[in-house]
Design a protein around this motif. Structure first.
Motif, PDB file in Angstrom:
ATOM      1  N   ALA A  58       0.832  -1.208   0.000  1.00  0.00           N
ATOM      2  CA  ALA A  58       0.000   0.000   0.000  1.00  0.00           C
ATOM      3  C   ALA A  58       0.865   1.256   0.000  1.00  0.00           C
ATOM      4  CB  ALA A  58      -0.913   0.003   1.218  1.00  0.00           C
ATOM      5  N   TRP A  59       0.287   2.328  -0.515  1.00  0.00           N
ATOM      6  CA  TRP A  59       0.895   3.652  -0.423  1.00  0.00           C
ATOM      7  C   TRP A  59      -0.188   4.654  -0.062  1.00  0.00           C
ATOM      8  CZ3 TRP A  59      -0.949   7.578  -3.412  1.00  0.00           C
ATOM      9  CH2 TRP A  59      -1.638   7.241  -4.578  1.00  0.00           C
ATOM     10  N   LYS A  60       0.218   5.733   0.584  1.00  0.00           N
ATOM     11  CA  LYS A  60      -0.711   6.831   0.833  1.00  0.00           C
ATOM     12  C   LYS A  60       0.066   8.120   1.016  1.00  0.00           C
ATOM     13  CE  LYS A  60      -1.447   6.616   5.830  1.00  0.00           C
ATOM     14  NZ  LYS A  60      -2.458   6.540   6.872  1.00  0.00           N
ATOM     15  N   ASP A  67      -2.613  26.525  -2.886  1.00  0.00           N
ATOM     16  CA  ASP A  67      -3.555  27.344  -2.117  1.00  0.00           C
ATOM     17  C   ASP A  67      -3.903  26.728  -0.758  1.00  0.00           C
ATOM     18  OD1 ASP A  67      -5.233  25.262  -2.808  1.00  0.00           O
ATOM     19  OD2 ASP A  67      -6.670  26.496  -3.907  1.00  0.00           O
ATOM     20  N   GLY A  68      -3.253  25.607  -0.398  1.00  0.00           N
ATOM     21  CA  GLY A  68      -3.440  25.006   0.920  1.00  0.00           C
ATOM     22  C   GLY A  68      -4.471  23.901   1.000  1.00  0.00           C
ATOM     23  N   ALA A  69      -5.193  23.618  -0.075  1.00  0.00           N
ATOM     24  CA  ALA A  69      -6.166  22.523  -0.053  1.00  0.00           C
ATOM     25  C   ALA A  69      -5.415  21.196   0.029  1.00  0.00           C
ATOM     26  CB  ALA A  69      -7.045  22.562  -1.302  1.00  0.00           C
ATOM     27  N   GLU A  70      -6.005  20.229   0.730  1.00  0.00           N
ATOM     28  CA  GLU A  70      -5.367  18.923   0.883  1.00  0.00           C
ATOM     29  C   GLU A  70      -6.236  17.832   0.279  1.00  0.00           C
ATOM     30  OE1 GLU A  70      -4.220  18.225   4.950  1.00  0.00           O
ATOM     31  OE2 GLU A  70      -2.642  19.745   4.846  1.00  0.00           O
ATOM     32  N   PHE A  71      -5.576  16.881  -0.404  1.00  0.00           N
ATOM     33  CA  PHE A  71      -6.252  15.773  -1.052  1.00  0.00           C
ATOM     34  C   PHE A  71      -5.590  14.467  -0.637  1.00  0.00           C
ATOM     35  CE2 PHE A  71      -6.813  19.465  -3.732  1.00  0.00           C
ATOM     36  CZ  PHE A  71      -8.177  19.436  -3.986  1.00  0.00           C
ATOM     37  N   PRO A  72      -6.277  13.652   0.183  1.00  0.00           N
ATOM     38  CA  PRO A  72      -5.691  12.366   0.546  1.00  0.00           C
ATOM     39  C   PRO A  72      -5.716  11.410  -0.644  1.00  0.00           C
ATOM     40  CG  PRO A  72      -7.756  12.747   1.734  1.00  0.00           C
ATOM     41  CD  PRO A  72      -7.520  13.920   0.841  1.00  0.00           C
ATOM     42  N   LEU A  73      -4.604  10.732  -0.873  1.00  0.00           N
ATOM     43  CA  LEU A  73      -4.466   9.772  -1.958  1.00  0.00           C
ATOM     44  C   LEU A  73      -4.040   8.437  -1.367  1.00  0.00           C
ATOM     45  CD1 LEU A  73      -2.413  12.016  -4.407  1.00  0.00           C
ATOM     46  CD2 LEU A  73      -4.874  11.582  -4.474  1.00  0.00           C
ATOM     47  N   THR A  74      -4.615   7.348  -1.883  1.00  0.00           N
ATOM     48  CA  THR A  74      -4.245   6.012  -1.432  1.00  0.00           C
ATOM     49  C   THR A  74      -4.200   5.085  -2.636  1.00  0.00           C
ATOM     50  OG1 THR A  74      -6.542   5.339  -1.042  1.00  0.00           O
ATOM     51  CG2 THR A  74      -5.348   6.300   0.827  1.00  0.00           C
ATOM     52  N   GLY A  75      -3.544   3.954  -2.445  1.00  0.00           N
ATOM     53  CA  GLY A  75      -3.497   2.963  -3.508  1.00  0.00           C
ATOM     54  C   GLY A  75      -2.558   1.841  -3.140  1.00  0.00           C
ATOM     55  N   SER A  76      -2.153   1.108  -4.178  1.00  0.00           N
ATOM     56  CA  SER A  76      -1.222  -0.001  -3.974  1.00  0.00           C
ATOM     57  C   SER A  76      -0.298  -0.104  -5.180  1.00  0.00           C
ATOM     58  CB  SER A  76      -1.981  -1.313  -3.771  1.00  0.00           C
ATOM     59  OG  SER A  76      -2.739  -1.618  -4.924  1.00  0.00           O
ATOM     60  N   LEU A  88       1.381   1.891 -10.311  1.00  0.00           N
ATOM     61  CA  LEU A  88       0.673   2.195  -9.081  1.00  0.00           C
ATOM     62  C   LEU A  88      -0.816   2.194  -9.348  1.00  0.00           C
ATOM     63  CD1 LEU A  88       3.219   4.418  -9.436  1.00  0.00           C
ATOM     64  CD2 LEU A  88       2.600   4.793  -7.081  1.00  0.00           C
ATOM     65  N   GLY A  89      -1.562   1.560  -8.489  1.00  0.00           N
ATOM     66  CA  GLY A  89      -3.011   1.654  -8.518  1.00  0.00           C
ATOM     67  C   GLY A  89      -3.432   2.780  -7.595  1.00  0.00           C
ATOM     68  N   MET A  90      -4.271   3.682  -8.085  1.00  0.00           N
ATOM     69  CA  MET A  90      -4.744   4.810  -7.280  1.00  0.00           C
ATOM     70  C   MET A  90      -6.230   4.625  -7.017  1.00  0.00           C
ATOM     71  SD  MET A  90      -2.501   7.905  -8.952  1.00  0.00           S
ATOM     72  CE  MET A  90      -3.800   8.334 -10.040  1.00  0.00           C
ATOM     73  N   ASP A  91      -6.594   4.625  -5.723  1.00  0.00           N
ATOM     74  CA  ASP A  91      -7.988   4.468  -5.343  1.00  0.00           C
ATOM     75  C   ASP A  91      -8.765   5.735  -5.693  1.00  0.00           C
ATOM     76  OD1 ASP A  91      -7.322   1.979  -4.239  1.00  0.00           O
ATOM     77  OD2 ASP A  91      -6.877   2.883  -2.285  1.00  0.00           O
ATOM     78  N   ILE A  92      -9.920   5.544  -6.338  1.00  0.00           N
ATOM     79  CA  ILE A  92     -10.795   6.654  -6.697  1.00  0.00           C
ATOM     80  C   ILE A  92     -12.128   6.408  -5.985  1.00  0.00           C
ATOM     81  CG2 ILE A  92     -11.930   7.900  -8.582  1.00  0.00           C
ATOM     82  CD1 ILE A  92      -8.884   8.022  -8.806  1.00  0.00           C
TER      83      ILE A  92
END
Length: 152
Positions: A58-60, A67-76, A88-92
């Motif tokens: 896994a990765w995250k 502009d300071g906005a945050e976007f959590p990303l996860t995958g494997s 890399l697989g990115m979870d959507i």
């Protein structure tokens, strides 16, 4: 370092970004697969990067925009062939299958590496957003490798 960008909607909503980096492939690989180095160039929120670089690992990361906005990303990780190839697989959210991103590294001489990043998306809007985000990532990687020659 040079940049080439092409969009190829003929095979879906795809894009390919190519960069020639002033670093050997092993150094680029290390920057991409070591959490503390990745965090320095990938616009990651402090403490948010975890990378288990092996097939099925896994990765995250939480990306922070200018502009300071945050976007959590996860995958494997789907494929790992050090130091040349990552898939890399990115979870959507809302999708059963991950979106795949492929990163290939090819050395050209002792100090140059050509990085090719490809991704296929479901819509033109998704592709445009992903391409913009990937471009920001590669900009950060170029700067890190050029200016941030950190001790290994």
């Amino acid at each position: 370092m040079s940049t080439e960008q092409t969009s190829a909607p003929a095979d879906g909503y795809s894009y390919t970004l190519t960069r020639t980096l002033d670093a050997p492939a092993a150094r680029v690989w290390q920057a991409w697969t070591t959490p503390d180095q990745y965090a320095q160039w990938a616009h990651a929120a402090p403490g948010s990067v975890e990378l288990d670089v092996r097939p099925g690992g896994a990765w995250k990361s939480t990306m922070r925009t200018p502009d300071g906005a945050e976007f959590p990303l996860t995958g494997s990780y789907v494929e790992v062939d050090e130091p040349r190839h990552l898939v890399l697989g990115m979870d959507i959210p809302g999708r059963p299958d991950p979106t795949l991103m492929t990163v290939n590294l090819a050395e050209e001489g002792p100090r140059n590496t050509v990085l090719t990043l490809t991704q296929t998306c479901d819509t033109a809007e998704e592709r445009d957003m992903a391409e913009q985000g990937s471009g920001m990532l590669l900009d950060g990687l170029e700067t890190f490798l050029k200016d941030g020659r950190r001790a290994e």
